[in-house]
Design an enzyme around this catalytic site. Structure first.
Site, PDB file in Angstrom:
ATOM      1  N   HIS A 155      23.418 -20.479  -1.142  1.00 42.46           N
ATOM      2  CA  HIS A 155      23.783 -19.113  -1.548  1.00 42.46           C
ATOM      3  C   HIS A 155      25.306 -18.970  -1.599  1.00 42.46           C
ATOM      4  O   HIS A 155      25.869 -18.469  -2.583  1.00 42.46           O
ATOM      5  CB  HIS A 155      23.174 -18.128  -0.543  1.00 42.46           C
ATOM      6  N   GLU A 156      25.982 -19.420  -0.545  1.00 47.75           N
ATOM      7  CA  GLU A 156      27.442 -19.283  -0.497  1.00 47.75           C
ATOM      8  C   GLU A 156      28.132 -20.256  -1.454  1.00 47.75           C
ATOM      9  O   GLU A 156      29.195 -19.949  -2.004  1.00 47.75           O
ATOM     10  CB  GLU A 156      27.936 -19.498   0.935  1.00 47.75           C
ATOM     11  N   HIS A 159      28.621 -18.672  -4.774  1.00 50.12           N
ATOM     12  CA  HIS A 159      29.826 -17.839  -4.771  1.00 50.12           C
ATOM     13  C   HIS A 159      31.064 -18.697  -4.999  1.00 50.12           C
ATOM     14  O   HIS A 159      31.904 -18.425  -5.856  1.00 50.12           O
ATOM     15  CB  HIS A 159      30.000 -17.148  -3.413  1.00 50.12           C
ATOM     16  N   ASP A 166      26.668 -11.287  -5.131  1.00 47.92           N
ATOM     17  CA  ASP A 166      25.410 -10.970  -4.462  1.00 47.92           C
ATOM     18  C   ASP A 166      24.548 -10.035  -5.287  1.00 47.92           C
ATOM     19  O   ASP A 166      25.049  -9.180  -6.024  1.00 47.92           O
ATOM     20  CB  ASP A 166      25.685 -10.331  -3.099  1.00 47.92           C
TER      21      ASP A 166
END
Length: 903
Positions: A155-156, A159, A166
């Site tokens: 998930h990170e 980014h 998000d």
């Protein structure tokens, strides 16, 4: 010159990253060069290393499946702090350093706040800075609240690497959909669950009820939360809640929820995360793999003593413009103040050839520092052989029985070299910091610093800009705890006539004050120097070095906190005076206030704009409300001054995140420019941002299991209004050099710069009127004043986005634009809208300058119009039918989901 041509491809890989310092590269679908650094403040725990490895192994498998068998983690370096014990498996780093870390395992921003997040303050599709995990999270102590660490790393990583955002929004957790249901902000809407108020005190949950609707917002009350079902079938989306077992994919065009006020929708033009990822350079340069990838390979690297060799140019051209003496002043400042105790330092001079003037000496006390000062060059002559200087620097390191790997060469030159040594430098494992002095310094050498992970800094011949001392001051070690680093509090210079004064103040705040160092330099004659402490008491005698034309005062131990005053009087005409003040943290347990500065790109072509960034932190807490000024110096010393803002408008992506930004467009000439930033915090005007960081991982409040909520402990939070004043402070930071090309030789009278995009449009309701507010853009991005605003509305968000010129235009005759960065307000009554029970309308703005150049369309805001007097809908839940009470008559307007897109 033809130097380094063989290195062009590798250089381009770095330039594609802009000024991001990551060393990650993609090779045959695998990410190499990933760095995970354990912060020096983290207590020693070998279990942490094992948990990091397990996290990456799990993440690699999850990433491979989530990206349709396209990406995986190939090799990862784990950087271990110097203060941890040494074991045989630990190797010395080469180019890897803390500043290059993609993941930082560090203490939380505040005690108990273990939320993982990615530092990300640029636009959609642009890389982030780093991922922050706390030791507690990595050790698995927060898995119930955030999900498995390997999944969260993916998930990170999205980014960090691909610039997505998000698919939830802590500030707007619910919105009213066109279905007239109140929905939890998420992607996709197929994720099921319950909206409940679930409050626990102590060990018992005292409230577990359905959410009520707020009569003002027409959304759920403040304490309402979305609890996902533990058992799901939906596969998307990783950027919403990757902790759900069934979630294995990113939202794509089919599953993407364009209605929800997510940051992804706001920042990425309503595109799904998979659309953004598919548009990345990584995706375009790979194809899906047929076979599963190999497991990641780990390198355990431990920092040890710093090894630095100064490689200083003493060629004939260094006699011009007082260069040799200025270099010596700056090198003395580095040796006396900047370089840390315990470091090994040597020195090499070069002209047509090179010689070792001091083998490596370990800095233990002031006596070793003074001994190194004796080795500085006293005369300039000869040609320029940069490669000879570097090779002699390597030899000085070898003479001390150290490996070249991970050592640092500080190379200063004002000329060029016709020979090539780039491959040798690359293979050496050394880090090259390049200080380019004057307009003729070899720009090709910057490729060495880029390729080896070093710093590239430019200093002009204008001594009053203090560029050389700033350059050396920027070379404090980044691999030690911040409490040990030398921080620059002041850097200022003036050209003066005889008997003129340079007066000013320096603030010593309570986070610094240890080993404070005042340095005064001049060109011609020793000035009169007066320094007073906060009580007005004059300080003792400065140590004067007449040969180097500098005087300094070193205050060992603690320095009195407060405002220090200096008065320096020139004693010669056409004199150049400078003052530099440095200090270290007063207390190792209290992080000092720090400033980091950068440009968004290392290279640029006119007339494309650049963005200046400066981040102010204490530890990991952003500091708000400071006065931040950027000084951008061109090749020949002309300086452009910019006030940087943290207002969430123009170049600034997020308001109140401690990152201050501004566009830079006023290019003076081709070639290198250097960035310096000064930050000043006035008493009672500056606060810590104690709210949650942006882009933090979704906190799972609990799960719905068989219709019942199994809650997690409440998330530690701080109220938005809970701000703490920070005392006054001053800081100076050097952001390094960047290069601009294609600047016309004669001034262009064409207007090439449109107004900046409005990104903070907001809407509120007042009976039958809609009130809009936004920050004014400028004629040229964020400078000047626009000519007019075009406001349009539509009942379709995509029509407004894709066909803005065809949407219904609002009459703005009475709207007179203000100067850039002013707050604009406008009120209007919507007309020509359909008379449904509930109508959503969307609003956006475009600005036009005097040359008829238009900005990009603003973020889009949404309001809902209820056709009924005093209409209050029934409670609505995702699993119930729409409202049963039909509207009667009249018109009420409610602003719902104040959100937007930037495109």
């Amino acid at each position: 010159m033809g130097l380094f041509r063989s290195f062009v491809f590798l250089l381009m890989l770095y330039l594609l990253q802009g000024s991001n310092t990551s060393l990650v590269r993609l090779n045959n679908n695998g990410y190499e060069g990933i760095i995970i650094a354990i912060d020096p403040a983290v207590p020693e725990d070998e279990t942490l290393i094992e948990k990091i490895q397990n996290m990456v192994i799990d993440a690699s498998t999850y990433l491979f499946e989530a990206t349709e068998k396209r990406f995986f983690f190939k090799n990862v370096s784990i950087l271990i702090p110097e203060n941890w014990k040494s074991i045989t498996q630990y190797k010395r780093p080469k180019h890897e350093s803390y500043k290059h870390a993609d993941v930082r395992v560090a203490p939380p921003t505040l005690p108990g706040r273990d939320e993982p997040y990615t530092k990300q303050f640029t636009a959609c599709e642009e890389k982030g800075e780093y991922i922050h995990f706390t030791p507690d999270f990595v050790l698995g102590n927060k898995q119930n609240e955030f999900g498995p660490s390997g999944r969260l790393l993916v998930h990170e990583w999205a980014h960090l690497r691909w610039g997505v955002f998000d698919e939830y929004n802590d500030d707007e957790p619910f919105y009213r959909a066109k279905s007239r249901k109140i929905e939890a902000t998420r992607c996709s809407t197929s994720i099921t669950g319950l909206n409940r108020v679930y409050m626990c005190e102590g060990g018992s949950c005292v409230t577990n009820r359905e959410c009520r609707i707020d009569s003002k917002t027409k959304l759920y009350e403040k304490n309402c939360q979305f609890f996902p079902d533990k058992d799901q079938t939906e596969k998307t989306s990783i950027m919403f809640m990757q902790g759900i077992d069934s979630v294995t994919e990113f939202c794509n065009e089919k599953s993407h929820n364009q209605e929800a006020p997510t940051l992804q929708n706001k920042m990425c033009n309503y595109r799904s995360t998979w659309e953004v990822i598919s548009n990345s350079e990584d995706f375009k340069n790979t194809t899906a793999m047929l076979a599963p990838p190999p497991p990641p390979v780990f390198s355990l690297l431990k920092f040890s003593e710093r090894i630095v060799c100064l490689v200083l140019d003493k060629s004939g051209s260094m006699a011009a413009s007082n260069r040799l003496n200025r270099m010596n002043q700056a090198a003395q400042h580095f040796l006396l103040q900047t370089v840390e105790n315990g470091s090994w330092v040597g020195m090499v001079h070069f002209d047509s050839s090179a010689s070792i003037k001091s083998n490596l000496i370990q800095i233990i006390s002031s006596s070793e520092r003074r001994k190194l000062l004796e080795s500085l060059p006293t005369a300039a002559s000869g040609g320029t052989s940069i490669c000879s200087g570097i090779e002699s620097g390597f030899q000085a390191i070898r003479n001390a029985d150290f490996r070249i790997d991970g050592s640092e060469i500080v190379l200063l030159t004002d000329g060029e070299d016709s020979t090539s040594c780039i491959e040798k430098v690359k293979q050496s494992g050394a880090i090259i910091h390049f200080i380019a002095l004057g307009p003729d310094a070899a720009q090709a050498v910057k490729e060495m610093s880029i390729a080896t992970g070093g710093k590239y800094i430019y200093a002009s011949d204008e001594g009053q800009n203090n560029g050389l001392i700033d350059a050396f001051a920027a070379l404090a070690s980044e691999n030690i705890d911040a409490s040990q680093q030398s921080l620059q509090l002041e850097s200022k210079g003036l050209k003066l006539n005889s008997n003129d004064w340079m007066n000013g103040t320096v603030i010593i705040d309570s986070t610094v004050g240890k080993d404070t160092f005042f340095l005064i330099t001049w060109n011609q004659q020793l000035p009169s120097i007066y320094l007073f402490d906060p009580n007005g008491i004059p300080m003792g005698t400065f140590i004067v070095d007449s040969a180097s034309k500098m005087a300094y005062l070193s205050i060992k131990g603690a320095t009195k906190v407060g405002v220090w005053t200096y008065n320096i009087q020139a004693k010669a005409s056409s004199e150049t005076l400078t003052i530099t003040v440095n200090s270290r943290a007063a207390n190792s347990s209290v992080p000092p206030i720090t400033v980091n500065a950068k440009m968004n790109k290392d290279t640029n072509s006119y007339p494309s704009p650049l963005i200046v960034y400066a981040e102010i932190l204490q530890g990991y807490l952003p500091i708000l409300g400071a006065n931040v000024t950027a000084f951008i110096e061109s090749k020949f010393g002309e300086t452009e001054v910019l006030e940087l803002l943290d207002n969430g408008a123009g170049a600034d992506s997020f308001k109140n995140d401690g990152v201050y930004s501004r566009y830079f467009t006023t290019y003076k000439e081709n070639g290198p420019y250097n960035l310096k930033v000064r930050a000043h915090g006035g008493e009672n005007a500056v606060t810590w941002n104690l709210r949650h960081p942006l882009n933090r991982a979704a906190y799972i409040p609990g799960w719905v299991v068989d219709g019942n909520i199994e809650g997690n402990p409440p998330r530690p939070e701080n109220d938005e209004d809970t701000q703490t004043n920070v005392e006054s402070f001053t800081r100076v930071a050097t952001g390094g050099a960047f290069v601009v090309s294609n600047v016309p030789q004669s001034p262009s009278f064409l207007d090439l710069f449109p107004p900046s995009q409005i990104t903070d449009l907001e809407a509120t309701s007042n009976e039958d009127e809609i009130n809009l507010t936004w920050t004014a853009p400028g004629d040229d991005f964020d400078v000047g004043k626009v000519q007019e605003y075009i406001i349009r509305i539509s009942e379709s968000i995509l029509d407004l986005r894709d066909n803005f010129d065809d949407a219904l235009q609002v009459n703005t005759t009475a709207l007179l634009p203000k100067e850039a960065n002013s707050k604009e307000t406008f009120t209007f009554k919507p007309g020509n809208i359909s008379e449904e029970n509930e109508t959503h309308i969307f609003i956006a703005i475009q600005s036009v300058d005097k040359s008829n150049l238009t900005s990009k369309v603003s973020n889009i805001v949404q309001v809902a119009l209820f056709v009924q007097e005093d209409y209050i809908p029934d409670e609505i839940h995702p699993d119930t039918s729409p409202d049963k009470n039909p509207p009667k008559s009249g018109l009420s307007i409610y602003a719902l989901g104040i959100w937007g897109l930037c495109y």
